[in-house]
Scaffold this active site. Structure first.
Site, PDB file in Angstrom:
ATOM      1  N   ARG A   7      22.076  25.369  23.841  1.00 32.65           N
ATOM      2  CA  ARG A   7      21.812  25.292  25.604  1.00 32.65           C
ATOM      3  C   ARG A   7      21.105  26.552  25.020  1.00 32.65           C
ATOM      4  O   ARG A   7      20.105  25.948  26.641  1.00 32.65           O
ATOM      5  CB  ARG A   7      23.054  25.896  26.041  1.00 32.65           C
ATOM      6  CG  ARG A   7      23.502  25.882  27.303  1.00 32.65           C
ATOM      7  CD  ARG A   7      24.427  27.135  28.084  1.00 32.65           C
ATOM      8  NE  ARG A   7      24.746  26.833  29.099  1.00 32.65           N
ATOM      9  CZ  ARG A   7      25.034  27.925  29.853  1.00 32.65           C
ATOM     10  NH1 ARG A   7      25.844  29.326  29.186  1.00 32.65           N
ATOM     11  NH2 ARG A   7      24.686  28.526  31.448  1.00 32.65           N
ATOM     12  N   HIS A  51      50.115  -9.718  11.775  1.00 32.50           N
ATOM     13  CA  HIS A  51      50.890  -9.976  13.098  1.00 32.50           C
ATOM     14  C   HIS A  51      50.320 -11.407  13.926  1.00 32.50           C
ATOM     15  O   HIS A  51      50.032 -12.127  13.831  1.00 32.50           O
ATOM     16  CB  HIS A  51      50.173  -9.263  14.252  1.00 32.50           C
ATOM     17  CG  HIS A  51      50.230  -7.387  13.919  1.00 32.50           C
ATOM     18  ND1 HIS A  51      49.595  -6.938  12.740  1.00 32.50           N
ATOM     19  CD2 HIS A  51      50.338  -6.414  14.399  1.00 32.50           C
ATOM     20  CE1 HIS A  51      49.902  -6.007  12.755  1.00 32.50           C
ATOM     21  NE2 HIS A  51      50.864  -5.615  13.227  1.00 32.50           N
ATOM     22  N   HIS A  61      55.610 -10.203  17.075  1.00 37.62           N
ATOM     23  CA  HIS A  61      54.592  -9.068  16.855  1.00 37.62           C
ATOM     24  C   HIS A  61      54.186  -8.762  15.476  1.00 37.62           C
ATOM     25  O   HIS A  61      53.094  -8.335  15.347  1.00 37.62           O
ATOM     26  CB  HIS A  61      54.730  -7.613  17.808  1.00 37.62           C
ATOM     27  CG  HIS A  61      53.585  -7.574  18.219  1.00 37.62           C
ATOM     28  ND1 HIS A  61      52.729  -6.783  17.057  1.00 37.62           N
ATOM     29  CD2 HIS A  61      52.731  -7.687  19.719  1.00 37.62           C
ATOM     30  CE1 HIS A  61      51.843  -6.523  17.895  1.00 37.62           C
ATOM     31  NE2 HIS A  61      51.539  -7.078  18.906  1.00 37.62           N
ATOM     32  N   GLU A 108      32.651   9.207  28.046  1.00 33.75           N
ATOM     33  CA  GLU A 108      31.948   9.406  26.899  1.00 33.75           C
ATOM     34  C   GLU A 108      32.280   8.520  25.669  1.00 33.75           C
ATOM     35  O   GLU A 108      31.790   8.271  25.329  1.00 33.75           O
ATOM     36  CB  GLU A 108      32.812  10.506  26.317  1.00 33.75           C
ATOM     37  CG  GLU A 108      32.214  12.151  26.957  1.00 33.75           C
ATOM     38  CD  GLU A 108      33.378  12.638  28.198  1.00 33.75           C
ATOM     39  OE1 GLU A 108      32.466  13.259  28.846  1.00 33.75           O
ATOM     40  OE2 GLU A 108      34.061  11.530  28.518  1.00 33.75           O
ATOM     41  N   HIS A 145      35.099  24.516  26.635  1.00 30.11           N
ATOM     42  CA  HIS A 145      33.793  24.050  26.690  1.00 30.11           C
ATOM     43  C   HIS A 145      33.311  24.972  25.319  1.00 30.11           C
ATOM     44  O   HIS A 145      31.645  24.008  25.333  1.00 30.11           O
ATOM     45  CB  HIS A 145      32.855  24.137  28.085  1.00 30.11           C
ATOM     46  CG  HIS A 145      33.135  23.165  29.108  1.00 30.11           C
ATOM     47  ND1 HIS A 145      34.853  22.964  29.322  1.00 30.11           N
ATOM     48  CD2 HIS A 145      33.199  22.431  29.482  1.00 30.11           C
ATOM     49  CE1 HIS A 145      34.506  22.998  30.221  1.00 30.11           C
ATOM     50  NE2 HIS A 145      33.656  21.919  30.649  1.00 30.11           N
TER      51      HIS A 145
END
Length: 701
Positions: free
Chosen positions: A556, A56, A291, A438, A500
């Site tokens: 959990r 590039h 580019h 995240e 989830h």
């Protein structure tokens, strides 16, 4: 070609006490020399791409002016000590602009012309996208757009964090970042903009190469927002300039260095493929084709000639440019000598802090008294992790723990309860509240560790590891030992339902666990502990792993402890016998995490039927496979039938259980259902009774 312009190279008064650029008036021929140096970078960048027949050139040619000003006048580093902790850091975000970086680093003396000629070739130290290489001046591996400047922001946080503990003398450097239109478009840029502005990272200076062209279109087709207003809304100091004008670049950098409360964004309007010509001599500037492809043939020849080079011998540094960078090296000797003298004086007066700093920057595992960890029996492993994190907060003063707005659920609040949040103007805390971002959080934690002196960990729900995979991959590539904490590890998230419930996530991270890095190590060390006590051992192993990132996967829900008398230290071998260590078992039951206790609950009925059963906990397949063949055979004998249970895809255990008539895996072949987790266990077959039935049926075949 030598013009003997040494006297025309700027002689600059050194503001040594602060770290940065010599400031004085600009001489008549100064701009000419600077433009000549930028053209030298352009020629080298275009020539690298041309020789490789790929790359590039356009962006690299457009950004050459900023890189030249930064490298020849502002960036503070020690050419003879690339790892000097007091150096400024430069993070490149658009890795496809590596020709620009390699060319600039060559002028600084970090690469040879032969290195540039090997651009994108086998076994080259100048690959298509830069890889972490501090000794050659490269601070990060860049490629996936957006992640590089997130790492820069993380490095800026680390510098502030360490300044709060060591003082300004040892932490007075700046973090520079270079970002492109693509990086601004990537969603991660919102996280970086919000967090850096909210924390007031005035030590972060970012150049936005705004050239209006991207790979397949003009930028106006895909973006028309007011970038300046957007960043100002995030509390950034924003300066708009002509990014190809030396005087404007200098003025912007000077203003950025004076900023006391905000990060700075310099929006530089640049020209894609500045200086490029087509084969017929017409301008090739701003052309989409430049580019991502070589200029090609006559266009390349015309361009190099127009820029003052020789296309038959293009890999050279102009004499006057060499003079410019030699002069800068002499300036740096004085700047660095003064800074190191300050550091030596500080060390003499702060012996205890000096020892701590050396320990932190050594990269060695910290000394931790794990006997201070007290675990509750039959606890959720996320809560067991919290107990470990509380001890780490007390015993590892250079550790930062982060969470993506889930600290009270992923239980990273075990760390937070022993410290306080990092906030604007107060970096004495050690907890990083990243908000719901995240990927940004993960890359910032990588950047913290790339800076050095900091150990970083970050947490969220396991299903959201999908957002983080690009960062985990780069951490593995760069061998950055970030600790990734993932909780709510299975369908037992219950009422939250399939969106989830991680099903395929463990299989994905275990695939990375099977890959090797350049050093032949596991790319990622993965642990999914079977109970609270095993969690402590896994955290210990994570903190001792200083070579690769570690994934810690926690439950959990509460999990019954393994049988009394279990030797948890054996977990350090990746997989070990936790029950029924018969020398000649009829069947071996294998699992990790919650499913180990489920297997164990089904063994009593099997033994009553006279079946000799062995139960194996395998928190880390990668670690197990690094053990001797004799040990692996002693735990999982090849000839013995094996039954595996996983709350994820069955393929998760295939590496341990195998495939064929002597193997069976009970797992989740599809997405789950929404219900309380105990109901899900019953309905989906994760019970001792079903273990009994499944194994009995398996042994009949």
């Amino acid at each position: 070609m030598r013009d003997k312009l040494a006297g025309e190279v700027r002689l600059l008064n050194l503001d040594i006490s602060h770290n940065q650029k010599p400031i004085n008036s600009i001489k008549m021929n100064d701009i000419k020399i600077m433009n000549r140096a930028a053209d030298n970078i352009r020629i080298l960048a275009a020539s690298m791409v041309e020789k490789a027949k790929s790359g590039h050139p356009g962006g690299a040619m457009g950004g050459a002016d900023f890189i030249n000003v930064l490298f020849s006048e502002y960036l503070v580093y020690d050419p003879e000590d690339p790892k000097w902790t007091g150096r400024d850091r430069f993070f490149l975000d658009p890795g496809h602009m590596s020709p620009m970086l390699y060319a600039g680093l060559t002028l600084r003396g970090f690469f040879s012309m032969d290195d540039l000629k090997q651009f994108r070739q086998w076994d080259s130290i100048t690959p298509g996208h830069p890889e972490l290489d501090i000794m050659h001046g490269i601070e990060n591996s860049s490629g996936p757009l957006g992640q590089g400047h997130a790492m820069a922001a993380g490095a800026a946080i680390a510098e502030k964090f360490l300044e709060a503990r060591l003082g300004k003398t040892m932490m007075q450097h700046k973090i520079y970042a270079y970002i492109s239109d693509g990086g601004v478009q990537e969603e991660i840029s919102q996280g970086v903009g919000r967090i850096a502005g909210n924390l007031g990272l005035n030590n972060l200076i970012m150049f936005y190469d705004s050239n209006d062209i991207q790979l397949s279109t003009e930028t106006k087709v895909v973006m028309n927002e007011n970038t300046k207003a957007k960043y100002e809304a995030w509390n950034w100091h924003v300066i708009e300039i002509n990014g190809n004008d030396v005087a404007e670049i200098r003025k912007a950098l000077d203003a950025a260095l004076k900023e006391e409360s905000r990060p700075t964004l310099i929006i530089g309007k640049t020209i894609m493929a500045k200086g490029a010509l087509m084969a017929d001599g017409a301008s090739y500037e701003g052309n989409l084709k430049t580019h991502g492809a070589p200029l090609g043939g006559d266009a390349y020849i015309k361009t190099v000639t127009s820029l003052g080079g020789n296309h038959e011998d293009a890999f050279v540094i102009f004499d006057e440019v060499e003079d410019l960078y030699c002069a800068r090296r002499e300036e740096l000797k004085k700047i660095v000598a003064a800074r190191k003298a300050e550091e030596a004086e500080w060390r003499k007066n702060n012996a205890e802090k000096s020892a701590l700093m050396d320990e932190w920057f050594s990269g060695k595992a910290p000394k931790i008294d794990w006997s201070k960890v007290t675990q509750k029996p039959n606890d959720a492993t996320r809560s067991a992790s919290a107990a470990c994190l509380g001890v780490l907060a007390e015993q590892v003063p250079n550790m930062i723990c982060a969470s993506a707005d889930l600290s009270n659920s992923d239980k990273t609040d075990g760390f937070l309860k022993k410290t306080h949040n990092l906030t604007r103007g107060d970096f004495s805390g050690a907890f990083f509240q990243a908000g719901v971002s995240e990927l940004t959080m993960a890359d910032m934690c990588i950047g913290m560790m790339l800076h050095g002196g900091v150990i970083a960990a970050c947490g969220t729900f396991f299903v959201f590891s999908d957002y983080m995979k690009p960062a985990v991959r780069l951490a593995a590539l760069m061998q950055v030992p970030v600790k990734f904490i993932w909780t709510h590890d299975a369908f037992r998230v219950g009422e939250d339902g399939p969106t989830h419930e991680p099903v395929e996530q463990e299989a994905q991270i275990r695939l990375m666990e099977k890959m090797k890095n350049h050093a032949g190590q596991d790319s990622v060390r993965v642990f999914r502990p079977a109970d609270a006590e095993e969690t402590t051992v896994c955290w210990k192993l994570a903190m001792e792993n200083t070579d690769t990132p570690t994934a810690l996967i926690f439950s959990r829900q509460a999990i019954a402890n393994l049988p009394e008398g279990n030797d948890y230290e054996q977990a350090a071998k990746g997989a070990y016998i936790v029950a029924g260590s018969d020398e000649n078992p009829d069947v071996i039951l294998v699992a990790s995490g919650s499913e180990v206790s489920t297997l164990e609950s089904g063994t009593e009925a099997l033994r009553k039927d006279g079946i000799k059963v062995r139960v194996v906990s395998a928190p880390s397949e990668g670690l197990f496979r690094s053990q001797s063949e004799a040990y692996q055979e002693s735990v999982l004998p090849f000839a013995v039938k094996k039954f595996g249970m996983t709350a994820g895809l069955p393929v998760t255990l295939e590496g341990l259980v195998g495939i064929g008539p002597n193997s069976k895996i009970f797992g989740m072949p599809s997405f789950g259902f929404s219900a309380p987790y105990k109901v899900l266990d019953e309905k989906l077959g994760y019970t001792g009774e079903n273990v009994y039935n499944q194994v009995k049926d398996f042994l009949k075949k």
